[in-house]
Write an enzyme that holds these catalytic residues in place. Sequence first.
Site, PDB file in Angstrom:
ATOM      1  N   LYS A 271     -18.579  26.028 -11.215  1.00  0.00           N
ATOM      2  CA  LYS A 271     -18.353  25.539  -9.842  1.00  0.00           C
ATOM      3  C   LYS A 271     -16.975  24.937  -9.659  1.00  0.00           C
ATOM      4  CE  LYS A 271     -20.825  22.938 -12.566  1.00  0.00           C
ATOM      5  NZ  LYS A 271     -22.107  22.759 -13.179  1.00  0.00           N
TER       6      LYS A 271
ATOM      7  N   GLU B 125     -23.658  32.934  -8.517  1.00  0.00           N
ATOM      8  CA  GLU B 125     -24.934  32.319  -8.111  1.00  0.00           C
ATOM      9  C   GLU B 125     -25.243  31.047  -8.896  1.00  0.00           C
ATOM     10  OE1 GLU B 125     -27.481  33.481  -5.644  1.00  0.00           O
ATOM     11  OE2 GLU B 125     -27.583  31.340  -6.065  1.00  0.00           O
TER      12      GLU B 125
ATOM     13  N   VAL C   2     -24.071  26.997  -8.102  1.00  0.00           N
ATOM     14  CA  VAL C   2     -24.692  26.025  -7.186  1.00  0.00           C
ATOM     15  C   VAL C   2     -26.208  26.126  -7.301  1.00  0.00           C
ATOM     16  CG1 VAL C   2     -24.874  25.210  -4.810  1.00  0.00           C
ATOM     17  CG2 VAL C   2     -22.789  26.354  -5.552  1.00  0.00           C
TER      18      VAL C   2
ATOM     19  N   GLY D 119     -28.209  25.846  -9.915  1.00  0.00           N
ATOM     20  CA  GLY D 119     -28.784  26.392 -11.159  1.00  0.00           C
ATOM     21  C   GLY D 119     -29.565  27.666 -10.911  1.00  0.00           C
TER      22      GLY D 119
ATOM     23  N   ASP E 212     -19.095  16.907  -9.433  1.00  0.00           N
ATOM     24  CA  ASP E 212     -19.814  18.180  -9.604  1.00  0.00           C
ATOM     25  C   ASP E 212     -20.473  18.573  -8.281  1.00  0.00           C
ATOM     26  OD1 ASP E 212     -21.234  20.176 -11.599  1.00  0.00           O
ATOM     27  OD2 ASP E 212     -22.851  19.277 -10.420  1.00  0.00           O
TER      28      ASP E 212
ATOM     29  N   LYS F  52     -19.819  21.849  -5.696  1.00  0.00           N
ATOM     30  CA  LYS F  52     -20.894  22.718  -5.190  1.00  0.00           C
ATOM     31  C   LYS F  52     -20.932  22.705  -3.664  1.00  0.00           C
ATOM     32  CE  LYS F  52     -23.657  22.064  -9.376  1.00  0.00           C
ATOM     33  NZ  LYS F  52     -24.599  21.172 -10.071  1.00  0.00           N
TER      34      LYS F  52
ATOM     35  N   GLY G 269     -29.798  23.121 -16.640  1.00  0.00           N
ATOM     36  CA  GLY G 269     -30.490  23.497 -17.880  1.00  0.00           C
ATOM     37  C   GLY G 269     -30.159  24.927 -18.257  1.00  0.00           C
TER      38      GLY G 269
HETATM   39  N1  HSE Z   1     -24.248  19.394 -14.807  1.00  0.00           N
HETATM   40  C1  HSE Z   1     -24.839  20.153 -13.754  1.00  0.00           C
HETATM   41  C2  HSE Z   1     -26.028  19.398 -13.203  1.00  0.00           C
HETATM   42  C3  HSE Z   1     -25.258  21.482 -14.278  1.00  0.00           C
HETATM   43  O1  HSE Z   1     -26.463  18.444 -13.840  1.00  0.00           O
HETATM   44  O2  HSE Z   1     -26.525  19.745 -12.141  1.00  0.00           O
HETATM   45  C4  HSE Z   1     -25.678  22.467 -13.224  1.00  0.00           C
HETATM   46  O3  HSE Z   1     -24.628  22.773 -12.350  1.00  0.00           O
END
Ligand code: HSE
Length: 326
Positions: A105, A129, A132, A134, A201, A205, A302
Amino acid sequence: MKRINIGLLGLGNIGTGTYKVLEMNRAHIEKTTGLNLEITKILEIDTERDRGIAIDPGKFTQDPRDILDDPGIDIVIELLGGIEPASSFMHTALKAGKHVVTANKAAVAANFELLTETAEKNGALLRYEASVGGGIPLINAITTALAANEFSELLGILNGTTNYILTKMTEEDRSYEEVLKEAQEKGFAEADPTGDVEGYDVANKLSILVSLVFGERVLPDDIPTTGVSGITKADIENAEEAGCVIKLLASAFRDDEGVHCFVQPTMLNKQHPLADVPGEFNALFLKGNAVDDLMFYGKGAGPFPTASAVLGDVIGIAKEIKRESK
Ligand code: HSE
């Protein structure tokens, strides 16, 4: 059976998960798609770590050109994380007409136009995909099934690590440090979890979602962002007394002045549907002018949920390659 050769950049948590899911579901993928997907080369420095999988040592390289310059490689999967050198590697692969799949991302949010335009100019496909939500197929849904809509707002929980931390601090009365360590061990957190806990993060996203949902570019640095590192047990108890929980929310809406977006910890009434989203799960509300209200829900972090999205993109591209080769 159509064989597709794949070069993998990075064999960390997500790379290892992707390798494992491909092997675990190989027979099913071959049966349902007629595709033989082979990871033929892997860019990785750490070749000694026990990842619980048997990999032919001959597949490893420490030179990205072995993948980016190899005409036999059809698809490059980029799972290095971070803006550079990942963005440059993807740019080089796309310029060479290779298709690219990434979960990155930070790189996609920082270089959205460059990467999407390079793909288009060179007849290559770029899929992200897994970047954003997972394993939740948000981007596929927004760019295909929902493409006829104009959207007015989105609201979501888009980081598994912080949602895991807030859930465990709330439900199990555990300390921030202890739960963050657990989230790292489970492979939810980034290599450097600062981006998770400070909200960067989520800003990455949200920047990607805003590009797709509203067609507007808002750089992550321009999104007002607050993370959860300042949230204390007292804050959680105060929220509890008010009948609320604290969630790290990403919001964006459009009005006459344009698109507004922000990332911040928010007190949510326990009746709110997002209040119940636990652990590493993510959720996203969207409001479209044709479809009306939608909610997506699933595991947002994950190795296996992320691998599900990565391999879904790979299979989508491989089907295109197969169709064009007929
Ligand atoms: N580190 C990110 C989270 C991983 O915890 O959502 C998934 O993008």
